[in-house]
Write a protein that holds these residues in place. Structure first.
Motif, mmCIF file in Angstrom:
data_model
loop_
_atom_site.group_PDB
_atom_site.id
_atom_site.type_symbol
_atom_site.label_atom_id
_atom_site.label_comp_id
_atom_site.label_asym_id
_atom_site.label_seq_id
_atom_site.Cartn_x
_atom_site.Cartn_y
_atom_site.Cartn_z
ATOM 1 N N ILE A 144 52.834 5.137 31.890
ATOM 2 C CA ILE A 144 54.745 5.022 32.473
ATOM 3 C C ILE A 144 54.866 4.407 31.304
ATOM 4 C CG2 ILE A 144 56.427 3.931 34.069
ATOM 5 C CD1 ILE A 144 54.548 5.561 35.734
ATOM 6 N N THR A 145 55.527 5.609 30.127
ATOM 7 C CA THR A 145 55.639 5.860 29.073
ATOM 8 C C THR A 145 57.386 5.397 28.785
ATOM 9 O OG1 THR A 145 56.238 7.651 28.538
ATOM 10 C CG2 THR A 145 53.532 6.466 28.006
ATOM 11 N N PHE A 146 57.665 4.515 27.276
ATOM 12 C CA PHE A 146 59.089 5.026 27.239
ATOM 13 C C PHE A 146 59.200 4.694 25.453
ATOM 14 C CE2 PHE A 146 57.463 0.607 26.287
ATOM 15 C CZ PHE A 146 57.941 0.294 25.316
ATOM 16 N N ASP A 147 60.313 5.745 24.786
ATOM 17 C CA ASP A 147 60.672 5.858 23.225
ATOM 18 C C ASP A 147 60.314 4.164 23.167
ATOM 19 O OD1 ASP A 147 61.433 6.887 21.547
ATOM 20 O OD2 ASP A 147 63.260 8.245 22.666
ATOM 21 N N THR A 148 59.580 3.997 22.217
ATOM 22 C CA THR A 148 59.783 3.184 22.037
ATOM 23 C C THR A 148 61.013 2.682 20.278
ATOM 24 O OG1 THR A 148 58.134 3.797 19.583
ATOM 25 C CG2 THR A 148 57.074 2.541 21.646
ATOM 26 N N ALA A 149 61.585 4.620 19.762
ATOM 27 C CA ALA A 149 62.269 4.464 18.935
ATOM 28 C C ALA A 149 63.471 3.352 19.166
ATOM 29 C CB ALA A 149 62.695 4.919 18.445
ATOM 30 N N ALA A 150 63.532 4.636 21.222
ATOM 31 C CA ALA A 150 65.143 3.716 22.156
ATOM 32 C C ALA A 150 65.152 3.145 22.251
ATOM 33 C CB ALA A 150 65.192 4.835 22.392
ATOM 34 N N ASN A 151 63.567 2.297 22.864
ATOM 35 C CA ASN A 151 63.969 0.420 22.727
ATOM 36 C C ASN A 151 63.112 -0.147 21.795
ATOM 37 O OD1 ASN A 151 64.782 1.752 26.210
ATOM 38 N ND2 ASN A 151 63.430 2.833 25.688
ATOM 39 N N PRO A 152 63.843 -0.494 20.839
ATOM 40 C CA PRO A 152 62.824 -1.024 20.357
ATOM 41 C C PRO A 152 62.210 -2.669 21.030
ATOM 42 C CG PRO A 152 64.903 -1.155 19.551
ATOM 43 C CD PRO A 152 65.105 0.381 20.837
ATOM 44 N N LEU A 153 63.646 -2.820 21.818
ATOM 45 C CA LEU A 153 63.361 -4.471 22.694
ATOM 46 C C LEU A 153 62.792 -4.824 23.293
ATOM 47 C CD1 LEU A 153 67.219 -5.955 22.442
ATOM 48 C CD2 LEU A 153 65.546 -6.442 21.076
ATOM 49 N N VAL A 154 62.294 -3.187 24.173
ATOM 50 C CA VAL A 154 61.619 -3.393 25.325
ATOM 51 C C VAL A 154 60.080 -3.219 24.479
ATOM 52 C CG1 VAL A 154 60.167 -2.018 26.760
ATOM 53 C CG2 VAL A 154 62.495 -1.981 27.009
ATOM 54 N N ARG A 155 60.214 -2.370 23.383
ATOM 55 C CA ARG A 155 58.683 -2.403 22.569
ATOM 56 C C ARG A 155 58.308 -4.093 22.291
ATOM 57 N NH1 ARG A 155 57.606 0.626 17.207
ATOM 58 N NH2 ARG A 155 55.225 0.665 16.954
ATOM 59 N N LEU A 156 58.982 -4.923 21.518
ATOM 60 C CA LEU A 156 59.269 -6.469 20.779
ATOM 61 C C LEU A 156 58.864 -6.952 22.136
ATOM 62 C CD1 LEU A 156 59.685 -7.598 18.859
ATOM 63 C CD2 LEU A 156 61.543 -8.346 19.050
ATOM 64 N N LEU A 157 59.468 -6.992 23.026
ATOM 65 C CA LEU A 157 59.140 -7.969 23.890
ATOM 66 C C LEU A 157 57.594 -7.446 24.618
ATOM 67 C CD1 LEU A 157 59.611 -9.157 26.831
ATOM 68 C CD2 LEU A 157 60.184 -7.075 28.186
ATOM 69 N N PHE A 158 56.966 -6.091 25.142
ATOM 70 C CA PHE A 158 55.875 -6.539 25.397
ATOM 71 C C PHE A 158 54.603 -6.775 24.728
ATOM 72 C CE2 PHE A 158 57.106 -3.986 28.573
ATOM 73 C CZ PHE A 158 56.180 -3.810 29.880
ATOM 74 N N ILE A 159 54.828 -6.695 22.925
ATOM 75 C CA ILE A 159 54.479 -7.206 21.606
ATOM 76 C C ILE A 159 54.508 -8.876 22.152
ATOM 77 C CG2 ILE A 159 53.790 -7.475 19.249
ATOM 78 C CD1 ILE A 159 54.597 -4.453 19.296
ATOM 79 N N GLY A 160 55.117 -9.145 21.833
ATOM 80 C CA GLY A 160 56.008 -10.461 22.294
ATOM 81 C C GLY A 160 54.937 -11.432 23.275
ATOM 82 N N LEU A 161 55.190 -10.951 24.178
ATOM 83 C CA LEU A 161 54.617 -11.091 25.245
ATOM 84 C C LEU A 161 52.974 -11.267 24.980
ATOM 85 C CD1 LEU A 161 55.962 -10.096 28.416
ATOM 86 C CD2 LEU A 161 56.312 -11.731 27.948
ATOM 87 N N GLY A 162 51.972 -10.135 24.467
ATOM 88 C CA GLY A 162 50.688 -9.955 23.932
ATOM 89 C C GLY A 162 50.145 -11.165 23.327
ATOM 90 N N PHE A 163 51.045 -11.413 22.314
ATOM 91 C CA PHE A 163 50.287 -11.877 20.983
ATOM 92 C C PHE A 163 51.164 -13.833 21.695
ATOM 93 C CE2 PHE A 163 50.708 -9.180 17.996
ATOM 94 C CZ PHE A 163 49.913 -8.919 17.824
ATOM 95 N N PHE A 164 51.781 -13.807 22.224
ATOM 96 C CA PHE A 164 51.811 -15.602 22.805
ATOM 97 C C PHE A 164 50.698 -15.739 23.876
ATOM 98 C CE2 PHE A 164 56.427 -15.942 21.183
ATOM 99 C CZ PHE A 164 56.388 -16.940 20.890
ATOM 100 N N ILE A 165 51.168 -15.038 25.147
ATOM 101 C CA ILE A 165 49.263 -15.076 25.454
ATOM 102 C C ILE A 165 48.387 -15.750 25.060
ATOM 103 C CG2 ILE A 165 48.158 -14.442 27.982
ATOM 104 C CD1 ILE A 165 50.495 -13.043 28.461
ATOM 105 N N LEU A 166 48.019 -14.824 24.054
ATOM 106 C CA LEU A 166 46.955 -14.434 23.058
ATOM 107 C C LEU A 166 46.564 -15.975 22.646
ATOM 108 C CD1 LEU A 166 46.356 -10.747 21.270
ATOM 109 C CD2 LEU A 166 44.402 -12.093 22.602
ATOM 110 N N PHE A 167 47.763 -16.392 22.028
ATOM 111 C CA PHE A 167 47.108 -17.910 21.098
ATOM 112 C C PHE A 167 47.710 -18.546 21.910
ATOM 113 C CE2 PHE A 167 50.200 -15.536 17.713
ATOM 114 C CZ PHE A 167 48.881 -15.220 16.606
ATOM 115 N N GLY A 168 48.043 -18.773 23.180
ATOM 116 C CA GLY A 168 48.264 -19.974 24.638
ATOM 117 C C GLY A 168 48.912 -20.822 24.184
ATOM 118 N N LEU A 169 50.269 -20.382 23.596
ATOM 119 C CA LEU A 169 51.796 -21.159 23.033
ATOM 120 C C LEU A 169 52.811 -20.424 24.171
ATOM 121 C CD1 LEU A 169 53.163 -22.616 21.195
ATOM 122 C CD2 LEU A 169 53.822 -20.317 20.144
#
Length: 365
Positions: A121-146
């Motif tokens: 289930i893919t999305f266009d990262t160029a057309a949806n930068p906020l969605v891309r940022l959301l997933f990256i942010g969720l991942g790093f926050f969970i990895l750090f446990g913050l």
């Protein structure tokens, strides 16, 4: 399959169209199409009409059922297993860390590669930068446990929203029990939350003067403590449902897709049996593991079996994306560490007196 998100949303017609799509399964990670349309019931009857196929499945089922019944009848107390359980009970406070790693890494990967939880289930990262940022942010926050509980709640909401956009996201169902477990457990240790709470709760610290929010973590830890003993149940049931979905929908209900995988990787050369037996056997095995996890019977054995299935898939199907299985590997590790927990047949049947209470580490403050 690709979806393009926009600030305007899909609208009602688009939503209905998305809901009408046929759910995908893991075979779509390694095949280019859904395969031939084959009637599932007719396919199963045809495979079982072969005496050899029927005998293989019957003997396998009887061997598993007989072995399980014999074990429950004899109930042996093996010192090696008792020691292993005692050691694993000492690791239960690390379960939040295991789950965070198994969820955070694939979320970061999803953000960079541009997909909604499931790689199909893919999305266009160029057309949806906020969605891309959301997933990256969720991942790093969970990895750090913050802000683990807050971020997990956002992640769960994101998953539900993605599921409405495309039902194929159900393929990554394992994220749901992972997020719910983190909502209950918090970041655990090691985590940024644990470190910041220690500083914020100490009188006279500079950080405690500017960040009183982390004092809330201690309150939430106390409020969620009664529910921590149910985390093993939540994780194994969620993972069990994932297995049943994959075995039932991917293989038994869509045998054409399974046959494509058998043909593509020449699996009959590995084990020289009927391709239909490959598909039927794999589907029934996944369903059996899923049922065992849901009811909590031989739970650690089922978790170990899931490791074998994942590892076989990764090495046997080189095109299968590794990130798609990281969360499942992590949940299996957590289940193997925690055991069945309450609301399980393992717990109801009774355990040897030498076995420690595996939920003690999760219930501790």
């Amino acid at each position: 399959m690709s979806v393009v998100l926009s600030t305007g949303g899909l609208g009602l017609p688009g939503l209905w169209a998305a809901l009408a799509r046929r759910p995908l399964a893991h075979v779509d990670y390694v095949t280019d199409g859904p395969g031939a349309a084959i009637d599932a019931v007719q396919f199963a009857l045809e495979v079982l009409s072969n005496p050899f196929n029927a005998a293989v499945l019957a003997v396998s089922a009887l061997a598993v059922a007989g072995g399980a019944a014999a074990y429950l009848w004899v109930r042996p107390t093996i010192t090696d297993i008792v020691i292993l359980r005692e050691k694993l009970a000492g690791y239960t406070d690390l379960v939040p860390w295991m789950i965070r790693l198994s969820v955070g890494l694939p979320l970061v990967g999803a953000g960079f590669q541009g997909y909604l939880f499931a790689p199909t289930i893919t999305f266009d990262t160029a057309a949806n930068p906020l969605v891309r940022l959301l997933f990256i942010g969720l991942g790093f926050f969970i990895l750090f446990g913050l802000a683990t509980r807050i971020v997990s709640a956002i992640g769960l909401g994101t998953y539900v929203s993605a599921l409405f956009l495309d039902p194929g996201v159900v393929l990554a169902l394992e994220y749901v029990p992972a997020f719910v477990a983190l909502l209950i457990l918090g970041g655990g240790r090691p985590s940024a939350d644990d470190m910041l709470q220690a500083v914020a709760s100490t009188e006279g610290t500079y950080y405690g003067r500017v960040d009183p929010v982390h004092l809330l973590k201690g309150f939430l830890d106390r409020r969620t403590q009664p529910y921590r003993r149910f985390v093993p149940t939540i994780v194994r049931v969620g993972m069990g449902l994932s297995f049943i979905y994959l075995g039932l929908i991917q293989k038994l209900a869509q045998p054409g897709s399974g046959l494509l995988v058998v043909e593509k990787y020449d699996l009959t050369a590995v084990v020289p049996v009927d391709p239909g037996l490959w598909v039927l056997g794999a589907g029934l095995t996944e369903i059996a593991v899923g049922v065992a996890l849901i009811v909590g019977l031989f739970t650690r054995g089922a978790a170990a079996a899931s490791f074998v299935l994942f590892t076989t898939t990764l090495f046997g199907l080189p095109d299968d994306p590794v990130l798609a299985h990281v969360a499942l590997f992590g949940l299996a590790s957590a289940i193997f560490t925690m055991g069945a927990g309450p609301l399980s047949l393992d717990y109801a049947i009774g355990r040897p007196a030498e076995e420690p209470d595996e939920s003690a580490g999760l219930a501790a403050d």
